[in-house]
Motif scaffolding. Structure first.
Motif, PDB file in Angstrom:
ATOM      1  N   ALA A 197       0.805  -1.225   0.000  1.00 33.37           N
ATOM      2  CA  ALA A 197       0.000   0.000   0.000  1.00 33.37           C
ATOM      3  C   ALA A 197       0.834   1.269   0.000  1.00 33.37           C
ATOM      4  CB  ALA A 197      -0.940   0.004   1.202  1.00 33.37           C
ATOM      5  N   VAL A 198       2.138   1.149   0.209  1.00 38.90           N
ATOM      6  CA  VAL A 198       3.025   2.305   0.238  1.00 38.90           C
ATOM      7  C   VAL A 198       3.905   2.293  -1.008  1.00 38.90           C
ATOM      8  CG1 VAL A 198       4.880   3.477   1.494  1.00 38.90           C
ATOM      9  CG2 VAL A 198       3.054   2.308   2.751  1.00 38.90           C
ATOM     10  N   VAL A 199       4.008   3.457  -1.651  1.00 41.52           N
ATOM     11  CA  VAL A 199       4.911   3.606  -2.797  1.00 41.52           C
ATOM     12  C   VAL A 199       6.065   4.496  -2.351  1.00 41.52           C
ATOM     13  CG1 VAL A 199       5.177   4.384  -5.170  1.00 41.52           C
ATOM     14  CG2 VAL A 199       3.015   3.362  -4.439  1.00 41.52           C
ATOM     15  N   PRO A 200       7.233   3.917  -2.081  1.00 42.39           N
ATOM     16  CA  PRO A 200       8.352   4.734  -1.616  1.00 42.39           C
ATOM     17  C   PRO A 200       9.133   5.327  -2.785  1.00 42.39           C
ATOM     18  CG  PRO A 200       8.930   2.412  -1.501  1.00 42.39           C
ATOM     19  CD  PRO A 200       7.526   2.482  -2.028  1.00 42.39           C
ATOM     20  N   TYR A 201       9.686   6.502  -2.527  1.00 39.21           N
ATOM     21  CA  TYR A 201      10.559   7.124  -3.521  1.00 39.21           C
ATOM     22  C   TYR A 201      11.696   7.825  -2.783  1.00 39.21           C
ATOM     23  CZ  TYR A 201      12.557   9.940  -7.157  1.00 39.21           C
ATOM     24  OH  TYR A 201      13.467  10.495  -8.026  1.00 39.21           O
ATOM     25  N   GLY A 202      12.911   7.589  -3.249  1.00 41.62           N
ATOM     26  CA  GLY A 202      14.064   8.257  -2.668  1.00 41.62           C
ATOM     27  C   GLY A 202      15.092   7.266  -2.157  1.00 41.62           C
ATOM     28  N   ARG A 203      16.102   7.801  -1.531  1.00 47.84           N
ATOM     29  CA  ARG A 203      17.228   6.983  -1.066  1.00 47.84           C
ATOM     30  C   ARG A 203      16.846   6.172   0.162  1.00 47.84           C
ATOM     31  NH1 ARG A 203      22.057  11.348  -1.010  1.00 47.84           N
ATOM     32  NH2 ARG A 203      22.744   9.920   0.631  1.00 47.84           N
ATOM     33  N   ALA A 204      17.230   4.904   0.138  1.00 45.53           N
ATOM     34  CA  ALA A 204      16.881   4.013   1.251  1.00 45.53           C
ATOM     35  C   ALA A 204      17.574   4.414   2.545  1.00 45.53           C
ATOM     36  CB  ALA A 204      17.246   2.572   0.880  1.00 45.53           C
ATOM     37  N   ASP A 205      18.709   5.141   2.441  1.00 42.16           N
ATOM     38  CA  ASP A 205      19.447   5.517   3.642  1.00 42.16           C
ATOM     39  C   ASP A 205      19.043   6.884   4.188  1.00 42.16           C
ATOM     40  OD1 ASP A 205      20.485   7.080   1.641  1.00 42.16           O
ATOM     41  OD2 ASP A 205      22.595   6.705   2.119  1.00 42.16           O
TER      42      ASP A 205
ATOM     43  N   TYR B 100      14.939  13.555   2.669  1.00 44.23           N
ATOM     44  CA  TYR B 100      13.952  12.628   3.210  1.00 44.23           C
ATOM     45  C   TYR B 100      13.613  11.598   2.136  1.00 44.23           C
ATOM     46  CZ  TYR B 100      11.113  16.265   0.898  1.00 44.23           C
ATOM     47  OH  TYR B 100      10.621  17.191   0.016  1.00 44.23           O
ATOM     48  N   ARG B 101      13.002  10.539   2.556  1.00 48.53           N
ATOM     49  CA  ARG B 101      12.458   9.526   1.658  1.00 48.53           C
ATOM     50  C   ARG B 101      10.945   9.697   1.660  1.00 48.53           C
ATOM     51  NH1 ARG B 101      13.899   4.557  -0.529  1.00 48.53           N
ATOM     52  NH2 ARG B 101      12.416   2.837  -0.411  1.00 48.53           N
ATOM     53  N   ILE B 102      10.345   9.698   0.490  1.00 48.19           N
ATOM     54  CA  ILE B 102       8.901   9.908   0.403  1.00 48.19           C
ATOM     55  C   ILE B 102       8.164   8.577   0.450  1.00 48.19           C
ATOM     56  CG2 ILE B 102       7.013  10.942  -0.910  1.00 48.19           C
ATOM     57  CD1 ILE B 102       9.068  12.678  -2.331  1.00 48.19           C
ATOM     58  N   GLU B 103       7.103   8.541   1.217  1.00 51.63           N
ATOM     59  CA  GLU B 103       6.192   7.395   1.209  1.00 51.63           C
ATOM     60  C   GLU B 103       4.834   7.895   0.716  1.00 51.63           C
ATOM     61  OE1 GLU B 103       6.057   5.450   4.989  1.00 51.63           O
ATOM     62  OE2 GLU B 103       7.997   4.468   4.681  1.00 51.63           O
ATOM     63  N   TYR B 104       4.494   7.522  -0.513  1.00 49.52           N
ATOM     64  CA  TYR B 104       3.206   7.908  -1.078  1.00 49.52           C
ATOM     65  C   TYR B 104       2.143   6.905  -0.654  1.00 49.52           C
ATOM     66  CZ  TYR B 104       5.336  11.424  -4.105  1.00 49.52           C
ATOM     67  OH  TYR B 104       5.989  12.527  -4.574  1.00 49.52           O
TER      68      TYR B 104
ATOM     69  N   ASP C 199      15.733  13.038  -3.874  1.00 50.56           N
ATOM     70  CA  ASP C 199      16.934  12.598  -4.586  1.00 50.56           C
ATOM     71  C   ASP C 199      18.205  12.983  -3.823  1.00 50.56           C
ATOM     72  OD1 ASP C 199      15.446  11.506  -6.633  1.00 50.56           O
ATOM     73  OD2 ASP C 199      15.636  13.247  -7.960  1.00 50.56           O
ATOM     74  N   ALA C 200      18.160  14.108  -3.111  1.00 53.65           N
ATOM     75  CA  ALA C 200      19.321  14.583  -2.353  1.00 53.65           C
ATOM     76  C   ALA C 200      19.452  13.892  -1.002  1.00 53.65           C
ATOM     77  CB  ALA C 200      19.219  16.089  -2.147  1.00 53.65           C
ATOM     78  N   GLY C 201      18.436  13.121  -0.608  1.00 54.47           N
ATOM     79  CA  GLY C 201      18.487  12.407   0.658  1.00 54.47           C
ATOM     80  C   GLY C 201      17.975  13.201   1.843  1.00 54.47           C
TER      81      GLY C 201
END
Length: 267
Positions: A81-89, A125-129, A121-123
């Motif tokens: 149900a979550v679409v993540p976008y961005g750096r995992a760290d 935050y990581r987005i959770e849609y 992209d810069a890290g």
């Protein structure tokens, strides 16, 4: 003289009633979807009967039929149900609740979408849609769910294509949520042409055959179960941030958003 006074009083009362009716209509059109205030939620509950109840089917008619549940690649959480976008760290998380038909969500993405992507992209935050589809149920139509099915097909290709397609959809959003533009498969495919490499055979098939509709239903139900009251709803590390400018559907400025993020992360 008394008769004239009565006529004036009746005219004032009619004008007052008309203004109150317009306020109610405005809440139904916009603020109840955006702000999620208690009054707004109750208004919507009265209007569609099941919004606040969290019962299955609140998001409109399901087109899942007997299709098997297929979870798009690159999703996370229960049922994907979550679409993540961005750096995992990334050390911080930006959570965003959106309804594809919500014009205020479109305003947020039109004004701040590129900045969301840039900061992810810069890290920063990581987005959770996370998505809602309640406007299909509230207004009738299929646009919220069909657009989300297409977004599922996009994230199955890659998170980058999902992000690009999300911004294309909101850039081409209808002016009013009652316009069921995204209920058209042809429109969703035509808009996908604006994302280089997205129109793969697998993407086309999923959009045309509604492959991810069982997933869409679970994603929409997760919105009701979350207790969230409207869209867009944006949280940074669990702290709610206001993205609406209060001027129509416009978002706050990019500079205001950057400052808001910086202040929130410092506090």
């Amino acid at each position: 003289m008394a008769k004239k006074d009565d006529l004036r009083r009746e005219a004032r009362e009619r004008l007052k009633a008309e203004r109150e009716a317009e306020v109610r209509r405005a809440r139904l059109r916009g603020r109840l979807v955006v702000g999620g205030s208690v009054v707004a939620v109750l208004a919507l509950a009265v209007g569609v009967g099941v919004y606040a109840a969290g019962a299955p089917g609140n998001s409109g008619e399901s087109e899942a039929g007997d299709k098997p549940f297929v979870r798009p690649a690159n999703t996370s959480g229960k049922d994907g149900a979550v679409v993540p976008y961005g750096r995992a760290d990334a050390k911080h998380t930006l959570t965003m609740w959106l309804d594809p038909r919500c014009p205020y969500c479109a305003g947020a993405e039109q004004g701040l979408g590129k900045t969301f992507k840039e900061q992810a992209d810069a890290g920063t935050y990581r987005i959770e849609y996370r998505f809602a589809t309640f406007l299909d149920g509230a207004l009738g139509g299929k646009g919220s769910k069909r657009a989300l099915n297409a977004l599922g097909a996009a994230v199955n290709e890659s998170p980058e294509k999902f992000m690009d397609y999300l911004q294309v959809l909101y850039a081409n959003h209808p002016a009013e949520e009652k316009d069921d533009k995204f209920g058209s498969t042809a429109t969703l495919l035509e808009l996908a042409d604006q994302v280089p490499g997205l129109r793969t055979p697998a993407f086309n098939k999923a959009v045309k055959e509604l492959t991810y509709m069982p997933w869409v239903d679970k994603v929409g139900q997760a919105f009701y179960e979350s207790g969230e009251k409207g869209t867009p709803a944006v949280y940074l590390d669990g702290r709610k941030l206001e993205v609406s400018s209060g001027d129509g559907i416009k978002s706050i400025t990019v500079d205001a958003w950057r400052k808001l993020v910086g202040d929130t992360l410092k506090s």
